[in-house]
Design a protein around this motif. Sequence first.
Motif, short mmCIF file in Angstrom:
data_model
loop_
_atom_site.label_atom_id
_atom_site.label_comp_id
_atom_site.label_asym_id
_atom_site.label_seq_id
_atom_site.Cartn_x
_atom_site.Cartn_y
_atom_site.Cartn_z
N THR A 112 1.58 -27.79 12.10
CA THR A 112 2.88 -27.47 11.51
C THR A 112 3.92 -28.53 11.83
N SER A 166 0.42 -26.67 5.46
CA SER A 166 -0.15 -27.00 6.79
C SER A 166 -1.11 -25.89 7.17
N TYR A 207 6.25 -31.10 9.31
CA TYR A 207 7.72 -31.14 9.45
C TYR A 207 8.20 -32.54 9.82
#
Length: 312
Positions: free
Chosen positions: A74, A138, A78
């Motif tokens: 994740t 993701s 990002y």
Amino acid sequence: MYSPDPEESVSLFISLSCISLMSVLFGRKTAGTKLNAINYARSLVVSLYLISWLFSFVAAMLVQTNNFNPLSCTLAVYSCIVLYALSKILIYLFLMEKVYVVTAVGTTRSNFMLYRINLALLMPYFGIFSLMIIYRVSEVQEDGACYIGLLPPASVTLILYDIFISSWLTVLFIRPLMSSTSLLQGPSKGKLRIVARRTLMGSIISLFLSTANVITLVLFKGQERGLICLASCTMDVTLNAMSIHWVTSRGSGGSSNGRGSADNTINHSSEEQRTHPSLSLPSEKKVTPLETHISVTVESYVEQYHSTIDDY
């Protein structure tokens, strides 16, 4: 016992190489520079170096923890979205600043219509940033591999915008270079033409790199392995920073002797102006580069060129 696969090793090598390269470029650009000598354009360049270094640093950490780790997966998507977007905004702002430098005479940024139009054209990027957050992918698959990317609503919009804004800025540099009535024409505008030509090349490089990188996101449809995505984005950001470093570096035409001669001319001119202030006429006012390492660039010449025009 866990052992890294070839893709992980290559991705880590790329990240570490980019960290080292950005550290060298940052050191070369800021060596001997005082904080108060860094103007708006140079602050954009330094910020780009820092963001590029940070991206490479974060990528190096995430590459080593990407497998069997949903949190790392994740964070990878990002970091690709946030840091990559920041680097692109800095590059666009830098190119817009150079458009102002080579096309505006005797006017401030706020009063220069083209500069305001360019800033307005940057606003859609914030909407695209929201799309990238919403349509991010993701996931850790059964074999432990992390896959990240962007779904078509975000990736296609991003590539179309990148092509549009980069092409627009490229045209803005081509026009004054081709026009016979442009500010860049005339025997005394050689350094202005250097700024325009170098920044034109930087804009074209940025367009090519970004298009190639985002096309891979479109082709993988949000299912690109995290290690590969991190490596490609790291290379994209670093190569863009290298192109901006080249744009803001001195030309290679001058030898060490030539540089010494230029320094002597600068010192002589400054001494004459202090001794005989009346000799400094508007039509004869000389523009000399600043004396710090970061400032002895073609952009310093242009900045002082604008300031001399503003004075009269």
